[in-house]
Design an enzyme around this catalytic site. Structure first.
Site, short mmCIF file in Angstrom:
data_model
loop_
_atom_site.label_atom_id
_atom_site.label_comp_id
_atom_site.label_asym_id
_atom_site.label_seq_id
_atom_site.Cartn_x
_atom_site.Cartn_y
_atom_site.Cartn_z
CE LYS A 105 -3.80 -2.42 2.23
NZ LYS A 105 -4.56 -2.71 3.45
CD GLN A 165 -3.35 -4.51 6.37
OE1 GLN A 165 -3.31 -3.47 5.73
NE2 GLN A 165 -3.88 -5.62 5.88
CG ASP A 186 -9.64 -0.35 4.73
OD1 ASP A 186 -9.33 -0.52 3.53
OD2 ASP A 186 -8.95 -0.76 5.68
#
Ligand code: NAD
Length: 279
Positions: free
Chosen positions: A51, A95, A118
């Site tokens: 990422k 994460q 997200d």
């Protein structure tokens, strides 16, 4: 025909470069993404590195805050809150998965809706369910982009989603429904999975079981999207028995090189869009 996710993701990323640069000029700073990495799960570390690298490639500023596996609930929540308040960041993500002692829901709730790139928050999922503008979870959004880029029309089609997680299966089903498909969602308790899958014009597998979807479960000419990521004998494979199913499908995504690259591209897109909305 094989859907080349890597190539389609490359086109998305290329398009984002100019958009991020123009936005950066207006903001007087680069569009920014903060990532919180807790613990030392090797797969998570690889995902976060990917990422970061992708951000750099399209000209986004990114920072990773790494916390030890034994971090307390309070410290983890404070770290996320600090990033959420930091004006350098347009998007914040944590994460997953988290170490078992941490309450994921409380930690994620520290990410404000506007920076939830997200798309995991209740507000974003709720808006998606209502068909309102929102930030869509990266993987299902990536699947929709793949379908669109491949010219697949969804209105009136029967779509079957195997898997009902909050991060893939459920938002996937809602997106397909919002695109006027007739949607069936299957899961671990579904009876007659084969019969359900056989009805699919578009079949999305998001389970995490190698070769769960075999050729006898796929209608001739169906579009098959494989979200699964499994490691078998050191090799990455999806949930679909690719060699046999590709003989029947009209379009199919490979693993690797299908949905995976789109997930990262959609994260970048979500971050740029969050910055645009905030402005
Ligand atoms: P999850 O474990 O949260 O959910 C799995 C789902 O599969 C559950 O809803 C469960 O009911 C269902 N299931 C389990 N066994 C089943 C069976 N035998 N038949 C039918 N359904 C069954 O997983 P997730 O987070 O939704 O991820 C699913 C897969 O997608 C995993 O392999 C994951 O690694 C992968 N994934 C890939 C990407 C990507 O970028 N390509 C992103 C996210 C997840």
């Amino acid at each position: 025909m094989i859907i080349d996710g890597k190539a389609i993701a490359g086109i998305v990323r290329e398009g984002l470069k100019a958009r991020a640069a123009a936005l950066g000029a207006r903001l007087g700073r680069k569009v920014g993404l903060a990532v919180v990495l807790i613990g030392d799960d090797p797969a998570s570390a690889v995902y976060v590195r990917n990422k970061m690298r992708a951000c750099e490639e399209v000209g986004l500023f990114s920072e990773t805050v790494s916390l030890p596996a034994d971090v307390s609930q309070g410290e983890a929540e404070r770290a996320v809150s600090l990033l959420a308040e930091d004006a350098r960041f347009d998007g914040v993500l944590v994460q997953l998965p988290l170490p078992a002692h941490l309450d994921e829901r409380r930690i994620l709730s520290r990410i404000p809706f506007a920076k939830d790139v997200d798309g995991f928050s209740a507000e974003n999922l709720g808006r998606l369910a209502k068909g309102e503008p929102c930030c869509v979870a990266c993987t299902p959004r990536g699947v929709m982009e793949l379908l669109q880029a491949s010219g697949v029309s969804l209105a009136g089609k029967h779509a079957v989603v195997v898997g009902r997680s909050n991060v893939v299966g459920k938002p996937m089903a809602m997106l397909l429904l919002n695109a006027d498909a007739t949607v069936t969602v299957c899961h671990s308790k579904t009876r007659g999975l084969k019969e359900e899958c056989l009805r699919a014009d578009v079949l999305v597998a998001a389970v995490g079981r190698p070769a769960l979807i075999t050729a006898d479960m796929v209608k001739q000419g169906a579009v098959v999207i494989d979200v699964g990521i499994n490691r078998v004998d050191g090799k990455l494979v999806g949930d679909v028995d690719f060699p046999a199913v590709s003989e029947k499908a009209s379009l199919i995504t490979p693993v690797p090189g299908g949905v995976g690259p789109m997930t990262v591209a959609m994260l970048l897109l979500n971050t740029v869009e969050a910055a645009e909305r905030a402005r």
